[in-house]
Design an enzyme around this catalytic site. Structure first.
Site, PDB file in Angstrom:
ATOM      1  N   ASP A 162     -46.463   6.246  18.700  1.00 55.09           N
ATOM      2  CA  ASP A 162     -45.569   6.977  17.800  1.00 55.09           C
ATOM      3  C   ASP A 162     -44.758   6.149  16.800  1.00 55.09           C
ATOM      4  O   ASP A 162     -44.707   6.479  15.630  1.00 55.09           O
ATOM      5  CB  ASP A 162     -44.582   7.821  18.618  1.00 55.09           C
ATOM      6  CG  ASP A 162     -45.270   8.704  19.641  1.00 55.09           C
ATOM      7  OD1 ASP A 162     -46.455   8.493  19.920  1.00 55.09           O
ATOM      8  OD2 ASP A 162     -44.610   9.600  20.171  1.00 55.09           O
ATOM      9  N   GLU A 389     -43.278   4.716  32.416  1.00 51.75           N
ATOM     10  CA  GLU A 389     -44.013   5.070  31.195  1.00 51.75           C
ATOM     11  C   GLU A 389     -44.439   3.805  30.446  1.00 51.75           C
ATOM     12  O   GLU A 389     -45.565   3.691  29.987  1.00 51.75           O
ATOM     13  CB  GLU A 389     -43.131   5.961  30.301  1.00 51.75           C
ATOM     14  CG  GLU A 389     -43.851   6.511  29.074  1.00 51.75           C
ATOM     15  CD  GLU A 389     -42.968   7.427  28.220  1.00 51.75           C
ATOM     16  OE1 GLU A 389     -41.751   7.526  28.499  1.00 51.75           O
ATOM     17  OE2 GLU A 389     -43.497   8.032  27.264  1.00 51.75           O
TER      18      GLU A 389
END
Ligand code: 9YW
Length: 416
Positions: A162, A389
Site C-alpha cells: 500500500d 502482520e
C-alpha cells in the site's frame, strides 16, 4: 508445549469464517484476494478440502469482465474503512472495484501438485482453470492496452504494498480535492505510526472516487487513471501464475489454455528486462504515465525473482538482499535509503508472504543458499515475535495486526 505448526493451524482455524478466512480479527474483517490464495497453501497442510474452498469462494465473486476484486465484503462490519458503501460497485455481494496480485494461478498449481485426494484435486482444478485464465486475459486486455507484455496497477492497494516508497513520485500527480470527508478505522486497530499517512489515504480515496465515477467500467479505468504503474513484483506474480496455469492446463488436457498462458508468460518475461536497473542491481517500477523508471529500489524489484528471471539477475538480487544487512530479511525497503522507515508498513518492515515468494523464486533460479537463509530468518522471526502482520527488520519487533492468517499459512509452507 505447542509447536509452531500447531500454533499456525490454530490461527488459521480461528480466522476461518466457514468458506473464507479473514486476514486478522478487527483490522481486516473481510476476504482479501491474495491473502486467500496464499492462505489456502497453509490450509492444505491440515485440510485439503478447506483449502480448495478458500479459492473457490474468492472466484465465486469474479466479475463478468474477468476481474477478481481485491476485497469481498461477505458480511457488514464497520470496523474497516473504506467499506462497501464507499466502493459502491453494485455487486450482489459487495466487493471492491480494483484487484490484487494474481497469485491464484500459482496457488492452484501448487494445491493440485501436492494434493493427496487426486480425484477432488482434478475436479477442483478443472473448475477453477477457466476462471483464472479469464482473469489473466482481463489483465492483458485492460491493463496493457499497448500490448507491451506488462500490466499496470491503477491504485497502490492493487500492488498489496500500500504505502511503498515506489508510489511516492506517481502519487504527486494524484489530486486530493473534492474527496468526501472520512474517518479512518485502521488507525484505531493499529499504531498510526506504523500505518500509511493521511496524505496517502487522501489519494487512495481520490482514486476510488474517480473510478467510482466511471461506474467501475474496468475497460475505461486504465486510460482515465493518473496513476499507472508497472510494478515488477506484481508482474512477476502474474507471469509466474501464467506459466503455472499453462502447466496445469497441459496436465488437464486443456491445450488451448496452456498455449495462451505460456505465450503470455513468455512475452511478460521478455518485457521484464525493460525494468532492470544496472545502477541499482535490481528491477524497478516504471511510471507508465510519465514514461520513466521510478528511482525506488524497494522489495517489489526483488520479488521479481518469483518469475523465471535469468540466473544472473537472481544472483544480483541475492547480493542486494545481503547488502541490506538487516538482522531479519527481507526488508521492504533498503535501510541505506533515506526513505527507509523500519516500522511503517511497506516502507521497511519484513512481510512473510514476500519472503516466501522471493525464497521460492531464488531456489528455482539456483540460489538455494539464499533461499534457505530467507526461510531460516522467517522462522526465527516467528519464534522470537509470534505471528504478526509485519516485523521491524532490525529489531524483529512484531507490528500491525496480531495472530495473522497469511503469516501462519507461510509458516506451514516454510516448515514443510
Ligand atoms: C489495507 C490484508 C491486506 C493485504 C495488503 C496489505 C493490507 C489492507 O492488508 O492492506 O486496508 O491497508 O497491504 O497487502 O492484502 O492482509
Amino acid at each position: 508445549m505447542t509447536t509452531l505448526s500447531e500454533h499456525a493451524i490454530a490461527i488459521l482455524r480461528e480466522n476461518d469464517r466457514g468458506s473464507y478466512t479473514v486476514p486478522t480479527k478487527g483490522l481486516y474483517p473481510f476476504q482479501w484476494n491474495w491473502d486467500s490464495c496464499l492462505t489456502a497453501l497453509g490450509q492444505r497442510h491440515f485440510d485439503e478440502a478447506r483449502a480448495w474452498t478458500e479459492i473457490e469462494t474468492l472466484f465465486a465473486h469474479q466479475w463478468l469482465c474477468g476481474m477478481v476484486p481485491h476485497i469481498v465484503f461477505h458480511q457488514m462490519d464497520d470496523g474497516y474503512f473504506p467499506g462497501p458503501t464507499v466502493w459502491a460497485t453494485g455487486r450482489p455481494v459487495p466487493t471492491s472495484g480494483i484487484t490484487q496480485p494474481p497469485v491464484a494461478g500459482f496457488a492452484l498449481k501448487r494445491l493440485f501438485d501436492r494434493a493427496t485426494d487426486r480425484p477432488a484435486a482434478e475436479a477442483q482444478a478443472r473448475a477453477l482453470l477457466p476462471k483464472v485464465a479469464a482473469w489473466h486475459r482481463w489483465f492483458f486486455a485492460t491493463r496493457d492496452p499497448g500490448g507491451e507484455g506488462l500490466v499496470a496497477i491503477l491504485h497502490p492497494w492493487e500492488s498489496g504494498r500500500d504505502n511503498s516508497v515506489d508510489w511516492d513520485a506517481p502519487f504527486a500527480r494524484v489530486p486530493t480535492d473534492g474527496i468526501a470527508p472520512y474517518t479512518r478505522r485502521d488507525t484505531q486497530h493499529a499504531n498510526p505510526e506504523h500505518r500509511p499517512t493521511k496524505a496517502q489515504y487522501d489519494r487512495y480515496l481520490w482514486l476510488v472516487e474517480h473510478f467510482r465515477a466511471l461506474d467501475w467500467d474496468t475497460a475505461r479505468m486504465h486510460d482515465a487513471s493518473p496513476f499507472q504503474v508497472i510494478d515488477p513484483g506484481f508482474n512477476a506474480i502474474l507471469i509466474r501464475s501464467c506459466a503455472e496455469l499453462a502447466d496445469l492446463a497441459d496436465a488437464l488436457g486443456e491445450t488451448a489454455l496452456a498455449a495462451e498462458n505460456r505465450a503470455l508468460a513468455a512475452k511478460g518475461l521478455a518485457a521484464m528486462e525493460s525494468l532492470w536497473s544496472p545502477e541499482h542491481g535490481q528491477y524497478l517500477c516504471r511510471d507508465r504515465a510519465a514514461g520513466a523508471l521510478i528511482d525506488s529500489p524497494s522489495v517489489g524489484g526483488l520479488l521479481a525473482a518469483f518469475c523465471a528471471i535469468p540466473p544472473a539477475r537472481a544472483e544480483a538480487i541475492t547480493a542486494k538482499i545481503e547488502a541490506h544487512g538487516t538482522r531479519f530479511r527481507v526488508a521492504s525497503h533498503p535501510p541505506q535509503s533515506a526513505e527507509f522507515d523500519a516500522k511503517r508498513y511497506w516502507r521497511g518492515p519484513v512481510w512473510l508472504v514476500v519472503n516466501y515468494m522471493i525464497a521460492d523464486g531464488l531456489a528455482h533460479a539456483g540460489q538455494e543458499a539464499a533461499a534457505a537463509r530467507i526461510t531460516a530468518s522467517s522462522l526465527d522471526l516467528i519464534r522470537e515475535s509470534g505471528f504478526a502482520e509485519y516485523y521491524d527488520p532490525i529489531t524483529g519487533e512484531p507490528l500491525g495486526g496480531g495472530r495473522f492468517t497469511w503469516t501462519a499459512a507461510m509458516v506451514l509452507e516454510f516448515l514443510a
